[in-house]
Motif scaffolding. Structure first.
Motif, mmCIF file in Angstrom:
data_model
loop_
_atom_site.group_PDB
_atom_site.id
_atom_site.type_symbol
_atom_site.label_atom_id
_atom_site.label_comp_id
_atom_site.label_asym_id
_atom_site.label_seq_id
_atom_site.Cartn_x
_atom_site.Cartn_y
_atom_site.Cartn_z
ATOM 1 N N LEU A 109 0.848 -1.418 0.266
ATOM 2 C CA LEU A 109 0.237 -0.219 -0.039
ATOM 3 C C LEU A 109 0.493 0.552 -0.156
ATOM 4 O O LEU A 109 0.320 2.463 -0.692
ATOM 5 N N GLN A 110 1.852 1.338 1.416
ATOM 6 C CA GLN A 110 2.960 2.324 0.472
ATOM 7 C C GLN A 110 3.279 2.443 -0.394
ATOM 8 O O GLN A 110 3.368 4.138 -0.729
ATOM 9 N N LEU B 17 3.038 6.118 -2.919
ATOM 10 C CA LEU B 17 3.814 6.684 -2.764
ATOM 11 C C LEU B 17 4.696 6.772 -4.988
ATOM 12 O O LEU B 17 4.920 8.034 -5.527
ATOM 13 N N ILE B 18 4.228 5.966 -5.041
ATOM 14 C CA ILE B 18 4.048 5.643 -6.890
ATOM 15 C C ILE B 18 2.894 6.524 -7.532
ATOM 16 O O ILE B 18 3.334 8.284 -8.648
ATOM 17 N N SER B 19 2.223 7.113 -6.856
ATOM 18 C CA SER B 19 0.941 7.420 -7.206
ATOM 19 C C SER B 19 1.033 9.164 -7.340
ATOM 20 O O SER B 19 1.009 9.961 -7.983
ATOM 21 N N LYS C 56 -0.573 6.612 -13.904
ATOM 22 C CA LYS C 56 -1.326 6.788 -15.152
ATOM 23 C C LYS C 56 -0.986 5.557 -16.320
ATOM 24 O O LYS C 56 -2.116 5.209 -16.514
ATOM 25 N N GLN C 57 -0.140 5.486 -16.460
ATOM 26 C CA GLN C 57 0.410 4.179 -17.780
ATOM 27 C C GLN C 57 -0.378 2.682 -16.980
ATOM 28 O O GLN C 57 0.035 2.031 -18.000
ATOM 29 N N PHE C 58 0.318 2.779 -15.903
ATOM 30 C CA PHE C 58 0.118 1.099 -15.996
ATOM 31 C C PHE C 58 -0.793 1.011 -14.314
ATOM 32 O O PHE C 58 -1.055 -0.223 -14.619
ATOM 33 N N PHE C 59 -1.877 1.829 -14.106
ATOM 34 C CA PHE C 59 -2.420 1.784 -13.459
ATOM 35 C C PHE C 59 -3.491 2.302 -13.011
ATOM 36 O O PHE C 59 -3.834 3.782 -14.145
ATOM 37 N N SER C 60 -4.717 1.328 -12.934
ATOM 38 C CA SER C 60 -6.653 2.764 -13.210
ATOM 39 C C SER C 60 -6.228 3.613 -12.492
ATOM 40 O O SER C 60 -6.515 3.539 -11.129
ATOM 41 N N GLN C 61 -7.223 3.901 -13.152
ATOM 42 C CA GLN C 61 -7.555 5.941 -13.094
ATOM 43 C C GLN C 61 -8.505 5.101 -10.970
ATOM 44 O O GLN C 61 -7.930 5.368 -9.947
ATOM 45 N N ASN D 192 -10.948 -3.316 5.599
ATOM 46 C CA ASN D 192 -10.054 -1.878 6.038
ATOM 47 C C ASN D 192 -9.907 -1.340 5.356
ATOM 48 O O ASN D 192 -9.108 -0.701 4.766
ATOM 49 N N GLY D 193 -11.298 -1.002 4.428
ATOM 50 C CA GLY D 193 -11.208 0.067 3.440
ATOM 51 C C GLY D 193 -11.128 1.247 4.006
ATOM 52 O O GLY D 193 -10.553 1.917 3.387
ATOM 53 N N ASP D 194 -11.234 1.843 5.753
ATOM 54 C CA ASP D 194 -10.898 3.417 5.970
ATOM 55 C C ASP D 194 -9.327 3.193 5.821
ATOM 56 O O ASP D 194 -8.711 4.086 5.940
ATOM 57 N N LEU D 195 -8.450 2.477 6.093
ATOM 58 C CA LEU D 195 -7.367 2.548 6.214
ATOM 59 C C LEU D 195 -6.536 2.468 4.743
ATOM 60 O O LEU D 195 -6.006 3.678 4.817
ATOM 61 N N VAL D 196 -6.943 1.749 3.387
ATOM 62 C CA VAL D 196 -6.804 2.169 2.169
ATOM 63 C C VAL D 196 -6.850 3.872 2.028
ATOM 64 O O VAL D 196 -5.569 3.895 1.920
ATOM 65 N N SER D 197 -8.052 4.120 2.681
ATOM 66 C CA SER D 197 -8.093 4.922 2.064
ATOM 67 C C SER D 197 -7.842 6.442 3.231
ATOM 68 O O SER D 197 -7.631 7.617 2.373
ATOM 69 N N GLN D 198 -7.114 6.166 3.915
ATOM 70 C CA GLN D 198 -6.497 7.488 5.159
ATOM 71 C C GLN D 198 -4.896 7.422 4.798
ATOM 72 O O GLN D 198 -4.020 8.029 5.670
ATOM 73 N N PHE D 199 -4.647 6.254 3.870
ATOM 74 C CA PHE D 199 -3.350 5.598 4.936
ATOM 75 C C PHE D 199 -2.360 6.502 4.655
ATOM 76 O O PHE D 199 -1.365 6.560 5.459
ATOM 77 N N ARG D 200 -2.357 7.305 3.708
ATOM 78 C CA ARG D 200 -2.042 8.472 2.887
ATOM 79 C C ARG D 200 -0.960 9.173 3.398
ATOM 80 O O ARG D 200 0.046 10.039 3.731
#
Length: 367
Positions: free
Chosen positions: A185-186, A190-192, A200-205, A232-240
């Motif tokens: 996830l990290q 960091l790539i995004s 944008k080239q390798f991952f979906s929007q 754990n969807g909240d973790l994914v969206s807040q991990f940034r």
């Protein structure tokens, strides 16, 4: 006679009799061996810059491309000075510290993983009980509850979002699947942010959008399940808000630490100017088998403003079988990081240590 014997016994055991005062303004352009030990730094890594924060000079710890680290367990660069043992407090006593620092030279805003620029270590600590860190261009402060780490303040972003992300990581079980999921996830986050064209080239929007606070519930849930972080969807969206840290796996699991940040007060950026720090440190743990059996207390100020208060079990649990001397925490400053290209300057000045805030040396006012 009894007091003389007690003093001698404490001296022989390596325990400081009190929180000895210590001031160093570094104006003499040399390291004072009565205040600092240099076994973890090479003489060529020590320079002095003029003027200093207030006076004639400041010490400058310089790390260059080819530098290795003394007492490194991996491919790291280490150049640190440590207070001498005679100034270490009794472990459990309240101690105040103040100092100024700034960072210059080649300062990467990304890729600078596991960069410690100041640390306090107590008896039994492997990782420092308190550390100043500079990972991925973000100055932040961490504490440890045994092996579990928490950020207590950082130089940018929303402190409430940071605490929320840490709490969600704290609810995870420490196992191989969750460690790999958090590392993945990290990397995605960091790539995004650091290589948007690549993402944008390798991952979906939808994948990229699932990792921000504006994420749709379905996208975040899908990524969570794909990583094995079920429900754990909240973790994914807040991990940034936490993705800048080195070793994010160290934030998995429960920590008995209460963090109370001051509203809307981030740490200053040490790349821009001198940062003046004050720490109040009173070590302790409720599960110690000897030594201070109470919650630790830490308060932090930066550039004259209160930043955060912390209370809880901080540092390593003291076990009778280990019998560590009750001395410290001792303070170290300089650079301890994984190898990074370029020349890095850590400038440090106006250090003071005292049993009380009133006993700290006065600092000139430039902020």
């Amino acid at each position: 006679m009894r007091s003389i014997l007690l003093t001698a016994m404490m001296s022989l055991s390596g325990v400081a009799c009190a929180a000895a005062g210590l001031d160093d303004h570094f104006d003499g352009s040399k390291v004072d061996p009565s205040k600092w030990t240099t076994q973890q730094v090479l003489s060529r890594q020590i320079e002095f810059t003029k003027p200093g924060r207030c006076g004639n000079a400041a010490i400058d710890i310089v790390t260059k491309d080819g530098d290795d680290g003394l007492e490194c367990e991996d491919d790291c660069q280490r150049a640190e000075l440590r207070t001498v043992k005679k100034t270490w407090p009794n472990f459990g006593d309240e101690v105040w510290f103040s100092f100024s620092f700034k960072i210059t030279g080649d300062v990467p805003s990304k890729g600078s993983a596991r960069s410690v620029i100041g640390q306090w270590k107590g008896p039994g600590d492997s990782s420092p009980m308190i550390a100043q860190r500079f990972d991925n261009g973000v100055f932040h402060i961490t504490v440890q509850d045994n092996d579990v780490r928490r950020v207590i303040a950082k130089a940018e972003g929303d402190p409430d979002a940071l605490l929320s992300a840490q709490n969600l990581l704290g609810n995870l079980e420490f196992n191989e699947q969750n460690v790999n999921a958090i590392k993945s996830l990290q990397s995605l986050d960091l790539i995004s942010r650091n290589a948007p064209e690549v993402s944008k080239q390798f991952f979906s929007q939808s994948l990229m959008q699932s990792m921000g606070p504006e994420a749709k519930g379905g996208d975040a849930k899908a990524l969570s399940e794909a990583l094995g972080l079920h429900e754990n969807g909240d973790l994914v969206s807040q991990f940034r808000s936490l993705s800048f840290v080195a070793e994010p796996e160290k934030y998995i699991g429960k920590a008995d630490i209460e963090i109370v940040p001051e509203a809307n007060r981030p740490l200053p950026d040490p790349r821009k100017d001198w940062v003046d720090m004050i720490y109040r440190v009173k070590p302790g743990r409720t599960d110690n088998e000897y030594g201070p059996r109470r919650a630790a207390e830490i308060d932090v100020w930066a550039n004259g403003q209160k930043i955060v208060s912390v209370k809880g079990n901080i540092g390593a649990t003291l076990k009778k079988k280990d019998n560590f001397p009750l001395a410290g925490p001792y303070f170290k400053f300089g650079t301890y990081r994984l190898r990074i290209p370029g020349t890095f300057h850590f400038e440090f000045d106006e250090f003071s240590q005292s049993a009380t805030r009133a006993g700290l040396a006065q600092l000139c006012a430039t902020h």
